[in-house]
Design a protein around this motif. Structure first.
Motif, mmCIF file in Angstrom:
data_model
loop_
_atom_site.group_PDB
_atom_site.id
_atom_site.type_symbol
_atom_site.label_atom_id
_atom_site.label_comp_id
_atom_site.label_asym_id
_atom_site.label_seq_id
_atom_site.Cartn_x
_atom_site.Cartn_y
_atom_site.Cartn_z
ATOM 1 N N THR A 1 13.422 -0.943 18.595
ATOM 2 C CA THR A 1 12.254 -1.783 18.886
ATOM 3 C C THR A 1 11.031 -1.308 18.110
ATOM 4 N N LEU A 2 10.850 0.025 18.038
ATOM 5 C CA LEU A 2 9.716 0.570 17.302
ATOM 6 C C LEU A 2 9.812 0.221 15.821
ATOM 7 N N VAL A 3 11.021 0.346 15.237
ATOM 8 C CA VAL A 3 11.193 0.027 13.822
ATOM 9 C C VAL A 3 10.904 -1.445 13.568
ATOM 10 N N GLU A 4 11.389 -2.327 14.441
ATOM 11 C CA GLU A 4 11.137 -3.763 14.270
ATOM 12 C C GLU A 4 9.645 -4.073 14.395
ATOM 13 N N ASP A 5 8.967 -3.410 15.347
ATOM 14 C CA ASP A 5 7.532 -3.648 15.507
ATOM 15 C C ASP A 5 6.746 -3.170 14.283
ATOM 16 N N VAL A 6 7.118 -2.015 13.747
ATOM 17 C CA VAL A 6 6.429 -1.515 12.562
ATOM 18 C C VAL A 6 6.626 -2.462 11.390
ATOM 19 N N LEU A 7 7.851 -2.976 11.221
ATOM 20 C CA LEU A 7 8.100 -3.944 10.149
ATOM 21 C C LEU A 7 7.267 -5.208 10.342
ATOM 22 N N GLU A 8 7.149 -5.665 11.583
ATOM 23 C CA GLU A 8 6.365 -6.873 11.843
ATOM 24 C C GLU A 8 4.886 -6.634 11.549
ATOM 25 N N VAL A 9 4.377 -5.471 11.940
ATOM 26 C CA VAL A 9 2.983 -5.139 11.644
ATOM 27 C C VAL A 9 2.753 -5.093 10.139
ATOM 28 N N ALA A 10 3.699 -4.530 9.396
ATOM 29 C CA ALA A 10 3.565 -4.466 7.940
ATOM 30 C C ALA A 10 3.538 -5.855 7.331
ATOM 31 N N ARG A 11 4.387 -6.748 7.839
ATOM 32 C CA ARG A 11 4.384 -8.123 7.318
ATOM 33 C C ARG A 11 3.065 -8.825 7.634
ATOM 34 N N LEU A 12 2.557 -8.616 8.845
ATOM 35 C CA LEU A 12 1.287 -9.248 9.214
ATOM 36 C C LEU A 12 0.133 -8.699 8.394
ATOM 37 N N ARG B 1 -4.098 4.029 31.418
ATOM 38 C CA ARG B 1 -3.535 2.787 30.906
ATOM 39 C C ARG B 1 -2.614 3.065 29.742
ATOM 40 N N SER B 2 -2.263 4.345 29.565
ATOM 41 C CA SER B 2 -1.437 4.680 28.412
ATOM 42 C C SER B 2 0.012 4.317 28.658
ATOM 43 N N GLY B 3 0.598 4.846 29.693
ATOM 44 C CA GLY B 3 1.975 4.513 30.020
ATOM 45 C C GLY B 3 2.906 4.786 28.869
ATOM 46 N N ALA B 4 3.960 3.949 28.760
ATOM 47 C CA ALA B 4 4.899 4.040 27.648
ATOM 48 C C ALA B 4 4.526 2.998 26.614
ATOM 49 N N GLY B 5 4.646 3.324 25.352
ATOM 50 C CA GLY B 5 4.321 2.377 24.300
ATOM 51 C C GLY B 5 3.622 3.075 23.161
ATOM 52 N N HIS B 6 3.423 2.291 22.088
ATOM 53 C CA HIS B 6 2.849 2.857 20.861
ATOM 54 C C HIS B 6 1.600 2.117 20.409
ATOM 55 N N GLY B 7 1.065 1.225 21.246
ATOM 56 C CA GLY B 7 -0.130 0.495 20.863
ATOM 57 C C GLY B 7 0.123 -0.606 19.853
ATOM 58 N N LEU B 8 1.410 -0.977 19.658
ATOM 59 C CA LEU B 8 1.737 -2.001 18.668
ATOM 60 C C LEU B 8 1.769 -3.403 19.267
ATOM 61 N N GLY B 9 1.942 -3.492 20.588
ATOM 62 C CA GLY B 9 2.082 -4.812 21.209
ATOM 63 C C GLY B 9 0.867 -5.686 21.002
ATOM 64 N N LEU B 10 -0.335 -5.168 21.344
ATOM 65 C CA LEU B 10 -1.553 -5.959 21.169
ATOM 66 C C LEU B 10 -1.907 -6.116 19.699
ATOM 67 N N THR B 11 -1.543 -5.122 18.876
ATOM 68 C CA THR B 11 -1.775 -5.253 17.434
ATOM 69 C C THR B 11 -0.977 -6.413 16.858
ATOM 70 N N ILE B 12 0.285 -6.516 17.271
ATOM 71 C CA ILE B 12 1.123 -7.632 16.817
ATOM 72 C C ILE B 12 0.587 -8.945 17.366
ATOM 73 N N ALA B 13 0.166 -8.956 18.636
ATOM 74 C CA ALA B 13 -0.369 -10.183 19.228
ATOM 75 C C ALA B 13 -1.601 -10.660 18.456
ATOM 76 N N ALA B 14 -2.492 -9.718 18.122
ATOM 77 C CA ALA B 14 -3.687 -10.103 17.366
ATOM 78 C C ALA B 14 -3.317 -10.595 15.972
ATOM 79 N N GLY B 15 -2.342 -9.949 15.315
ATOM 80 C CA GLY B 15 -1.910 -10.400 13.989
ATOM 81 C C GLY B 15 -1.277 -11.775 14.020
ATOM 82 N N GLN B 16 -0.415 -12.041 14.992
ATOM 83 C CA GLN B 16 0.193 -13.368 15.108
ATOM 84 C C GLN B 16 -0.858 -14.429 15.443
ATOM 85 N N ALA B 17 -1.857 -14.049 16.234
ATOM 86 C CA ALA B 17 -2.928 -15.001 16.536
ATOM 87 C C ALA B 17 -3.682 -15.380 15.265
ATOM 88 N N ARG B 18 -3.900 -14.413 14.378
ATOM 89 C CA ARG B 18 -4.569 -14.734 13.109
ATOM 90 C C ARG B 18 -3.738 -15.709 12.285
#
Length: 455
Positions: free
Chosen positions: A277-288, A390-407
């Motif tokens: 999941t992390l690798v897929e998210d990083v690839l998506e962020v790079a594409r965005l 509010r840290s929990g589990a995660g890498h901070g990529l979820g909202l980054t991807i959401a903002a990129g897709q919104a753009r």
């Protein structure tokens, strides 16, 4: 007014006045205008004082020369006829100034200027006689000369005002042009800061005149190009690393599925899935980040779409459609934004989680501790999860991807915390709200193209 002999100094004066200095907190235009007006006023006042004194000294010198000529004529006439009737000449006048008497006592003919009771200069001329007496002449500064000085002062005042007003107008014109160029440069720099890499400050300010603004614009453009190249290099490295990790991670996940059932196998599978999941998210962020993504547009009923997708996800989320609306957007990317917002609310917030649809606006709210201040001020940042509560589990990529897709959708994604009405900032939040504002028109300017709805 000073007094003096023939070769002594003329009248002089000191003007005093209070000048208010106001702090100018406006733009460059008014500061330049004020500076030019101030310099013009100082120059005009200085020149006016010089011209006024020079004119008055010249008139007094002429009056003294005339008095000297008259006293010489009166002396010859008195020595010839013994009369002193002309020009108001007197013998041993008791009103003669002492300084003048001192000079005459030395056997010299002299003139003298003294200040009268009403401020009008008195002109004196005296000459010693062979009998030891003093022949003197007393006249006043003529009304005509005073009128001339008044007219001159009025002309100097009008000229000074004209210089100040003209300087102010010139300052407004010069400062206005500079201010416009600086505002255009600031606007372009802000666009570059927001990620519009095709904007150049030098092109934005325009003009053919080379000045310091052009140097600043070229420096900012050079800095933007260098940063863009560096970011692009980092994006390519990140994408290459993630792409290279994709194959071994997939193989690791496949191998883990072949392990015998048990707790160790579950742990390996869980970590392998998290890594994938992390690798897929990083690839998506790079594409965005590469700004090469394009939306595939369809016409959908927004409220029905959100309700159906959230229900199918099976999450414990309440959906409320306040106002239904037909929108043109990319359903796949919209679903990605929506699910990332829901996942963030479920991971970092507290139930109940609420989704509301009102026209073209989607709101996702939880009842947790709220977004961290860093996110509210700077926006989503990759690998930054915010505060510890509010840290929990995660890498901070979820909202980054959401903002990129919104753009990519041409939408705007905003974040805020919910507090009681009128409560100060230090009061703990009662929840976090993410708001997605879909555009009124489809983002065809980004290269997207509309598709027939197929839902």
């Amino acid at each position: 007014m000073r007094t003096g002999l023939k070769t002594g100094p003329g009248p002089s004066g000191v003007r005093t006045g209070d000048r208010d200095r106001r702090k100018i907190s406006t733009g460059v235009r008014w500061k330049i205008s004020a500076a030019i007006a101030l310099v013009g006023a100082l120059v005009a006042v200085a020149l006016s004082l010089v011209v006024h004194n020079a004119a008055q000294v010249s008139m007094l010198d002429n009056a003294r020369d005339l008095a000297d000529e008259r006293i010489q004529v009166a002396q010859r006439m008195y020595e010839t006829t013994g009369r002193t009737q002309m020009f108001g000449v007197k013998i041993d006048d008791p009103g003669i100034p002492k300084d003048l008497l001192t000079k005459v006592a030395e056997g010299r003919r002299a003139t003298y200027v003294s200040e009268g009771a009403d401020g009008v200069p008195d002109i004196w001329a005296a000459v010693p006689l062979k009998t030891g007496q003093v022949l003197s002449l007393h006249t006043r500064f003529t009304d005509r000369s005073a009128d001339l000085m008044g007219d001159l002062d009025q002309a100097l005042l009008i000229g000074s005002i004209a210089v100040v007003l003209g300087g102010s107008a010139l300052g407004v014109l010069i400062g206005g042009q500079l201010s416009r160029r600086l505002r255009k440069a600031a606007t372009a720099a802000n666009q570059v800061a927001k990620g519009e890499s095709d904007v150049r400050v030098r092109d934005a300010i325009g003009g053919v005149v080379r000045d310091e603004t052009d140097d600043l614009a070229r420096a900012v453009d050079a800095m933007a190009d260098a940063l863009q190249q560096r970011l692009e290099a980092e994006r390519r490295v990140t994408a290459d690393i993630a792409h290279e990790l994709r194959t071994p991670v997939t193989g690791l996940l496949t191998a883990a599925e072949l392990l015998p059932p048990g707790r160790p196998t579950e742990l390996v599978l869980d970590r392998a899935k998290a890594m994938r999941t992390l690798v897929e998210d990083v690839l998506e962020v790079a594409r965005l980040d590469g700004a090469s993504e394009r939306a595939e547009l369809q016409d959908i009923l927004l409220g029905e779409f959100v309700t159906r997708r959230v229900t199918a996800r099976g999450a414990d989320v309440s959906v409320r459609v306040i106002h239904e609306s037909m929108v043109t957007t990319d359903p796949r990317r919209l679903e990605r934004v929506l699910f990332n917002l829901l996942a963030n609310a479920a991971r970092h917030g507290k139930p109940p989680i609420e989704v509301s649809v009102e026209g073209r606006v989607i709101r996702v709210r939880d009842h947790g501790p709220g977004f961290p201040e860093e996110l509210l001020s700077d926006g989503p940042q990759r690998f930054r999860t915010g505060r510890s509560d509010r840290s929990g589990a995660g890498h901070g990529l979820g909202l980054t991807i959401a903002a990129g897709q919104a753009r990519v959708l041409g939408a705007r994604l905003t974040f805020r915390n919910v507090r009681p009405p009128g409560a100060p900032e230090e009061v703990p939040a009662e929840g976090a709200v993410a708001v997605l504002w879909l555009p009124e028109h489809a983002p065809t300017s980004t290269g997207s193209f509309p598709m027939r709805p197929d839902l």
